[in-house]
Motif scaffolding. Sequence first.
Motif, PDB file in Angstrom:
ATOM      1  N   THR A  24     -36.074  13.423 -23.912  1.00 11.10           N
ATOM      2  CA  THR A  24     -34.611  14.201 -24.259  1.00 11.10           C
ATOM      3  C   THR A  24     -35.296  15.110 -25.604  1.00 11.10           C
ATOM      4  O   THR A  24     -35.767  14.758 -26.374  1.00 11.10           O
ATOM      5  N   THR A  39     -33.334  18.937 -16.434  1.00 15.16           N
ATOM      6  CA  THR A  39     -31.864  18.873 -16.216  1.00 15.16           C
ATOM      7  C   THR A  39     -31.106  18.976 -17.594  1.00 15.16           C
ATOM      8  O   THR A  39     -31.860  18.915 -18.566  1.00 15.16           O
ATOM      9  N   SER A  73     -27.432  17.930 -19.979  1.00 22.85           N
ATOM     10  CA  SER A  73     -26.372  17.043 -20.397  1.00 22.85           C
ATOM     11  C   SER A  73     -25.309  17.918 -20.918  1.00 22.85           C
ATOM     12  O   SER A  73     -25.334  18.840 -21.612  1.00 22.85           O
ATOM     13  N   THR A 129     -19.374  13.627 -19.893  1.00 20.17           N
ATOM     14  CA  THR A 129     -20.806  14.053 -19.745  1.00 20.17           C
ATOM     15  C   THR A 129     -21.205  14.024 -18.425  1.00 20.17           C
ATOM     16  O   THR A 129     -21.126  13.146 -17.708  1.00 20.17           O
ATOM     17  N   THR A 142     -24.525  15.578 -15.538  1.00 19.04           N
ATOM     18  CA  THR A 142     -26.136  16.243 -15.663  1.00 19.04           C
ATOM     19  C   THR A 142     -25.909  17.371 -14.590  1.00 19.04           C
ATOM     20  O   THR A 142     -25.507  17.269 -13.549  1.00 19.04           O
ATOM     21  N   ASN A 150     -33.256  17.567 -20.724  1.00 12.72           N
ATOM     22  CA  ASN A 150     -33.791  16.369 -20.110  1.00 12.72           C
ATOM     23  C   ASN A 150     -35.145  16.754 -19.473  1.00 12.72           C
ATOM     24  O   ASN A 150     -34.970  17.456 -18.303  1.00 12.72           O
TER      25      ASN A 150
END
Length: 287
Positions: free
Chosen positions: A67, A131, A133, A140, A142, A167
């Motif tokens: 992340t 991806t 968020s 939220t 994705t 991510n």
Amino acid sequence: MRYLTPASFEDAVAMATGSDGVIRFLAGGTDVLVQMRADIVTPDTLIDVKKIDGVHDISRADDGSWTIGVASTGAEMTEHDGLGKDWPGVVEAMDLIGSTQVQGRATLTGNLCNASPAADSVPAMIAAGATVSVTGPDGTRTVAVEDIATGPGKTSLAQGELISSVNLPARGAGGGDAYLRFIPRTEMDIAVVGCAVNLRVDGDTITEARVSLGAVAPTALLVTDAATALIGSTLDDAALDALAAAASAACNPIDDKRGTIEFRTKIAGVLAKRAAKIAYDRARAQQ
Ligand SMILES: Cc1cc2nc3c(=O)[nH]c(=O)nc-3n(C[C@H](O)[C@H](O)[C@H](O)COP(=O)(O)OP(=O)(O)OC[C@H]3O[C@@H](n4cnc5c(N)ncnc54)[C@H](O)[C@@H]3O)c2cc1C
């Protein structure tokens, strides 16, 4: 102009939904502030995301996924101990952006949301299967990186939505990625073509691949035919030729002083071959 500093993404969403006129988020500002000074954009509301908790963090979860906070800079990514070992292509793409000064501010999220077709980190993120968020009034969700930019300067984000993290999937064994761009100078220039390749090997055989091109269409492309050309091969000459042909065939570039359609189309194939060779060597070294 209102300058706001939310303490959370929920605050940022509330500020954005409660604002009229032109809204911009401020991460590193290396696009936004340049555009403001050049009178290309004059925001009514500037929402600085840098004071939100955790936005400078780069972290690896127990499952190996990463992340990356929305204010993490190119310099922070390059200097990170583990990120470049797992995702060298993503880090080298980010590291190509601008100068040392720009590296101290520029972010992956800003590069993505500025939505330039030539953005360097975007093909690398797409090839990696990254991806983002997206936080908005309804919570939220994705979203795949390739679904964010919809055209030059345009994104699929709705009013009140912002990206809350980037991510990257777990690298896993036998994986490697690489990003290359062509520019007419040695640095401080915009990609005429960019290409990222991410693949996995089992022994010498490629078992998974993703190929992405930048600066050859209104948005960065995920080229599935180019990946298909690699999968099942040992990166022999036939696979490399098929890869180059698929990459060139996917191009729909503009014709300008920095590169003709013919040049960009040919270079896409050349860069795809070179990036695939680097990714392949990196992947075999990770088994
Ligand atoms: C001298 C110079 C050289 C450069 N060289 C390159 C280069 O070689 N390659 C390249 O690709 N780019 C280059 N750039 C462009 C720029 O540095 C990059 O695009 C950078 O990654 C932008 O990140 P930032 O954090 O500064 O974005 P910002 O300027 O802060 O924001 C950019 C856009 O993203 C939006 N945004 C920011 N955060 C969010 C969020 N959390 N959610 C939703 N939207 C958000 C903003 O509203 C804005 O529209 C260069 C810029 C300069 C000034």
